[in-house]
Every structure is written in C-alpha cells, then in structure tokens.
Write an enzyme that holds these catalytic residues in place. Sequence first.
Site, PDB file in Angstrom:
ATOM      1  N   SER A 292       8.331   5.070  -2.191  1.00 11.14           N
ATOM      2  CA  SER A 292       8.482   5.681  -3.504  1.00 11.14           C
ATOM      3  C   SER A 292       9.597   6.737  -3.473  1.00 11.14           C
ATOM      4  O   SER A 292      10.762   6.400  -3.254  1.00 11.14           O
ATOM      5  CB  SER A 292       7.144   6.249  -3.967  1.00 11.14           C
ATOM      6  OG  SER A 292       7.176   6.580  -5.342  1.00 11.14           O
ATOM      7  N   ASP A 315       8.846   0.148  -2.282  1.00 18.73           N
ATOM      8  CA  ASP A 315       8.703   0.489  -3.705  1.00 18.73           C
ATOM      9  C   ASP A 315       9.549   1.708  -4.056  1.00 18.73           C
ATOM     10  O   ASP A 315       9.064   2.711  -4.592  1.00 18.73           O
ATOM     11  CB  ASP A 315       7.227   0.749  -4.047  1.00 18.73           C
ATOM     12  CG  ASP A 315       6.692  -0.268  -5.056  1.00 18.73           C
ATOM     13  OD1 ASP A 315       7.453  -1.158  -5.479  1.00 18.73           O
ATOM     14  OD2 ASP A 315       5.511  -0.176  -5.417  1.00 18.73           O
ATOM     15  N   HIS A 370       1.503   0.000  -6.636  1.00 17.56           N
ATOM     16  CA  HIS A 370       2.283   1.024  -5.938  1.00 17.56           C
ATOM     17  C   HIS A 370       1.500   1.653  -4.794  1.00 17.56           C
ATOM     18  O   HIS A 370       2.068   2.007  -3.759  1.00 17.56           O
ATOM     19  CB  HIS A 370       2.699   2.095  -6.946  1.00 17.56           C
ATOM     20  CG  HIS A 370       3.802   2.992  -6.475  1.00 17.56           C
ATOM     21  ND1 HIS A 370       4.972   2.516  -5.913  1.00 17.56           N
ATOM     22  CD2 HIS A 370       3.929   4.354  -6.492  1.00 17.56           C
ATOM     23  CE1 HIS A 370       5.762   3.530  -5.608  1.00 17.56           C
ATOM     24  NE2 HIS A 370       5.155   4.661  -5.946  1.00 17.56           N
TER      25      HIS A 370
END
Length: 448
Positions: A292, A315, A370
């Site tokens: 992330s 991600d 996620h």
Amino acid sequence: MYFRCSVITSLGCLYCCFKACKSLQTDCGNIFAVDFEPRHIPDPRRYTPSLSAMGNTSCNNLVIPPPQGPRAVGCTDLMMDHTVQGSFFRLYYPCQKMDTAEMPAWIPNIEYFNGLADFMKINRTFGEGIFNFLFGSVKIPAHLDAPFHSNEKCPVIIFSHGLGAFRTLYSAICTELASRGFIVASVEHRDESASATYYFGEKDESRHASNASFLDDLREWIYIRLLQAGEQEFPIRNQQVIQRADECIRALNRLVDINSGLPVQNVLQTQFDWTTLQNSMDLSKVAVIGHSFGGGTVLEALAKETQFKCGVALDAWMLPLKDDTFPGIKQPIFFINSWGFQWAENVKRIETLLAADARRKMITIRGTVHQSFPDFTFVTRECIGKLMRLRGDLDPKIAINLSNEATLAFLQRYLGLKKDFNQWDRLIDGEDENLIPGTNVPLLQSAM
C-alpha cells in the site's frame, strides 16, 4: 478516490466489526484466544498488554500461519540512535532450530492499540479494550532473539508497512522470506503514517523512578497524523513517502554496518548477539518490498538508491508519488495487486512504469482484498473478516502463499539467486487459476 483507499488501508471498518462482535459472538464464538501475560516493560516485544477482566476468555485456533521454508526463523528489534532521526526495525532471519523458544507478541505495546484507536477515530479506552480482546494473545511465528544460523550469505530485504500499520503486522510475509534464507528488516516509519511508533527522549534523572521503568519513562510516542478538514493530501503524503524511502535506505545502511562488523549500539534491551551477523549478508542481492503506502515507498526508494536491485509493490498506492520520480527508477518491479482494491487512476500510473521496462510485471490475485497482505486477514473469523473486508473469498493462506511464491520467483530472477524459487516462475506471468496477468480494473473509462 483516496477515501476508498484510506478506509480500507486504515482498517477503519474494524469499529463496525467490534460492534458486530458482541451481537455475533453467540454464533461465531469468541474472536480470539486470549491469555494476557504482562511482562518486563523494558523489552516491549515480550510485553503483552493486559486487561484482567478479559484475561480468561475461551480459546480458538486463529493464528498467523507459520512459514513454509526449510529454515527456522528468529526475530529481534533494533533501534540505533535513540532519537526520532534514528533507525528502528524488526529483523527476521534464519536461526538455529529450537525445540522451545518464546514467540513475541504480535502487538508489542499497549500504545499501538491507542494508535489504532486514534486512526479509527474511536475512544482510546474503548479501542484498547477491544483490540486487547481481539489481538492481545496473538503471537508472531518466530523465535524471539534466537541465535542466527545460516550456511551461506543471506540476501537482504527491506520491508515498508502500509498506512496505519507498524513493523510487526506483516509477519506472515517476513517470516516466510526469512525461512527461505533472507534477512528481512521490517521498518517502523516515523513519518506519522504508522498508527504508533516511539523513540527515547534525553536522559533526565528527575524522571528516574526505578531501573525497571527507566527506559519506559523515557519513551516518546508518535501517533498517526490524521488529515484535517480542508487539507490537501498530496503534499503531506509526498513528504511522508520521501521520509519513508529515506528510512528504508537508513535501515539498509545500518545492515551494511552490521555486516562489516561495526559495533551495534542497540537502544533496546535484547538478548540477540549482533556480532553473529558479521559477514552474513550478500549485499549484492538487496531488494525492497512494501504494501500500500509501503508499495509507493518501494518506488521512491528504488529511485533514490541503486543498491536496491529490484522491488515488489503489494497493492501499491501511487498517489504520494510525483510523476518525475518515475524516470529515475531503473530497476525491475513486480506489482502484486488484490482483486478488490485498485482503481483506474492508480493502475494507469502503474502501467506507466510497466511500459518503460519489460522486466516489470503486474498480476492480480482473484478473490482478495487490500487486507489480504497484512496479518489481520488470518486473525479474524471468516464471518467477520469477509463482512469487514479483512479477507476475501479466496482462502487467506492460499492468497498469501501465491503472493509469497510469486515474490520469491521474482527475487530469484532479478537478484540472481541460486535457489529453487524458479519453480514458481509461471506465477510471475499470472499463470494460475487464482491469478490473472495485469489488472481486473477496466481502464477505458476516465478515472474520476
């Protein structure tokens, strides 16, 4: 668009999970095994926060899965320089096989519960109690301060956590890499993107109450910086991603020093013998991995430090990065995306990087979200995990195994490792029933 990103990344939806737990407890059972044991404070890794009222809740089998590789895994913490400018990370490494050894608490200090509560904008007392109930007994599947052992020099990984996370929340990934022979430094960022982190203030004898509490008295906590109404997000996030990359590079530099035999000045009281890491690392084989915000950090770090030979972005969140960062990245990059997180604008920026170098790849894992990368996906029951998007339709163990195996294959290819990780080469191209090459996000429409 970032509203979607921040909600998922910050685990803000857990608040609803907590409210649902009480009503669903009869049907779903208790969410976690709880066995709270307060320990000596100066070593926070051994400290499991305690709430006596919750201390004997019935147990279940929700655990972070153990690593699959042939090596036993140890872990320890290193803080070099007690100030906020110092380096702080959890180190995972191959260790001697041990019949019995202590496993560290997954959440190492009660203040991390407070940070998570702040992040979710809930009352700290309430949040502390709920997080303690859910996660207070969870352990990391590694041996605390176990002696290092490897018959060969180890390649090195620097790992960067996501927004609202901290150094211990990706242990399923980090222990797996260590079990395959890597030394992994999981950085705890001090850019106010972690839910909580700490450093030590200057010595003040007036605060010295006892030897046992002295270090704890000096501990200064940094909690997550929440965006204020009307604030522009990009300038803040860009400043943070630059600091994060610098912290990753600083962690690598500390490992270079340790490998060269320089004395280790570890502020923390650990039992690990750092001299055993002298000449233990193959510093020609170094990579950076992150999730992330950590995925964006991977890209910033690659642009700034050529000693990173390749990067894996899980991600990746691209918003914090300036466009002029991209031409400075010369290394291979592997983007591993979840099915439920990405959106057109984010993926278009990823594809800009893919188009510049044939050694860059992107795959997407079917049935994932996620939070399929951090450990939260393993320590919530299916009914709650799916409801709150902490786990997808795909079994979390299958998902993390696919991600880890694809990562290992990519690392072997671009670090020049002589391992058997090429058995998973097909995964790099998305060749599996649970993978697709590229993205599941339609890119013909304009990203609004």
